[in-house]
Scaffold this motif. Sequence first.
Motif, PDB file in Angstrom:
ATOM      1  N   THR A  19       0.855  -1.190   0.000  1.00 33.07           N
ATOM      2  CA  THR A  19       0.000   0.000   0.000  1.00 33.07           C
ATOM      3  C   THR A  19       0.889   1.237   0.000  1.00 33.07           C
ATOM      4  O   THR A  19       1.780   1.362   0.842  1.00 33.07           O
ATOM      5  N   ILE A  20       0.620   2.132  -0.929  1.00 31.75           N
ATOM      6  CA  ILE A  20       1.409   3.363  -1.046  1.00 31.75           C
ATOM      7  C   ILE A  20       0.473   4.564  -1.099  1.00 31.75           C
ATOM      8  O   ILE A  20      -0.713   4.420  -1.411  1.00 31.75           O
ATOM      9  N   PRO A  21       1.002   5.775  -0.820  1.00 35.07           N
ATOM     10  CA  PRO A  21       0.162   6.972  -0.958  1.00 35.07           C
ATOM     11  C   PRO A  21      -0.219   7.187  -2.426  1.00 35.07           C
ATOM     12  O   PRO A  21       0.608   7.015  -3.318  1.00 35.07           O
ATOM     13  N   THR A  22      -1.467   7.540  -2.657  1.00 33.39           N
ATOM     14  CA  THR A  22      -1.921   7.812  -4.024  1.00 33.39           C
ATOM     15  C   THR A  22      -2.429   9.242  -4.175  1.00 33.39           C
ATOM     16  O   THR A  22      -2.733   9.677  -5.282  1.00 33.39           O
ATOM     17  N   HIS A  23      -2.528   9.961  -3.071  1.00 31.67           N
ATOM     18  CA  HIS A  23      -2.991  11.351  -3.123  1.00 31.67           C
ATOM     19  C   HIS A  23      -2.437  12.089  -1.919  1.00 31.67           C
ATOM     20  O   HIS A  23      -2.259  11.514  -0.840  1.00 31.67           O
ATOM     21  N   PHE A  24      -2.171  13.369  -2.115  1.00 27.51           N
ATOM     22  CA  PHE A  24      -1.667  14.220  -1.035  1.00 27.51           C
ATOM     23  C   PHE A  24      -2.578  15.433  -0.929  1.00 27.51           C
ATOM     24  O   PHE A  24      -3.068  15.943  -1.939  1.00 27.51           O
ATOM     25  N   ASN A  25      -2.790  15.918   0.295  1.00 28.93           N
ATOM     26  CA  ASN A  25      -3.616  17.113   0.480  1.00 28.93           C
ATOM     27  C   ASN A  25      -2.789  18.371   0.190  1.00 28.93           C
ATOM     28  O   ASN A  25      -1.614  18.282  -0.161  1.00 28.93           O
ATOM     29  N   ALA A  26      -3.400  19.527   0.355  1.00 27.93           N
ATOM     30  CA  ALA A  26      -2.730  20.791   0.041  1.00 27.93           C
ATOM     31  C   ALA A  26      -1.520  21.046   0.930  1.00 27.93           C
ATOM     32  O   ALA A  26      -0.621  21.794   0.555  1.00 27.93           O
ATOM     33  N   SER A  27      -1.468  20.415   2.108  1.00 29.83           N
ATOM     34  CA  SER A  27      -0.314  20.561   2.997  1.00 29.83           C
ATOM     35  C   SER A  27       0.811  19.617   2.621  1.00 29.83           C
ATOM     36  O   SER A  27       1.864  19.638   3.238  1.00 29.83           O
ATOM     37  N   GLY A  28       0.566  18.751   1.659  1.00 26.98           N
ATOM     38  CA  GLY A  28       1.592  17.803   1.238  1.00 26.98           C
ATOM     39  C   GLY A  28       1.577  16.495   2.005  1.00 26.98           C
ATOM     40  O   GLY A  28       2.476  15.678   1.854  1.00 26.98           O
TER      41      GLY A  28
END
Length: 168
Positions: A43-52
């Motif tokens: 499982t890996i990150p697929t999206h980041f919020n505006a704060s990164g």
Amino acid sequence: MTKKPILKIHPTPLDRCIDGISFLLLLTLLGTTFYYYNQLPETIPTHFNASGQPDAFGAKSSIFLFTGIAVFIYVLLLVFKDKPHLYNYPTTITEENALEHYSKATKMMRFLNLATILIFFYLQYQTIQTALGTSEGLGSYFTVIILLVSLLPLLFLLPTKKKQITSK
């Protein structure tokens, strides 16, 4: 609607350098993806919020979707870079001014391609590093940097437009 002249714009040494850097960066993106793939957790990150910070996760194979999108955009910009007669311009394109406008527009497309690949490379690398636990996201200045890098290619058109406005 007037038909724009079709010209072949010959690349300058700077143009070739930009194209070369973009291509090498794309190859580095591909190489990095394949190099780290087996080291990634399932499982890996697929999206980041505006704060990164990562705020969505998915299968590690999703890393190839991101790479595919980067390659697609690179090729699309590469193809349309050589068709400046298809672009929209703020002025009427004539035989007399076509070379100047087309040259600046193709240079802008080259820088846009470089900026796009640079952004994708950074996102991909930070996604991998976050998945491996060596980074905690994209960084706090990510949004500002992306905006600046994205708007940089437009600076090639501003001096031309300003010169036309002041000469009227």
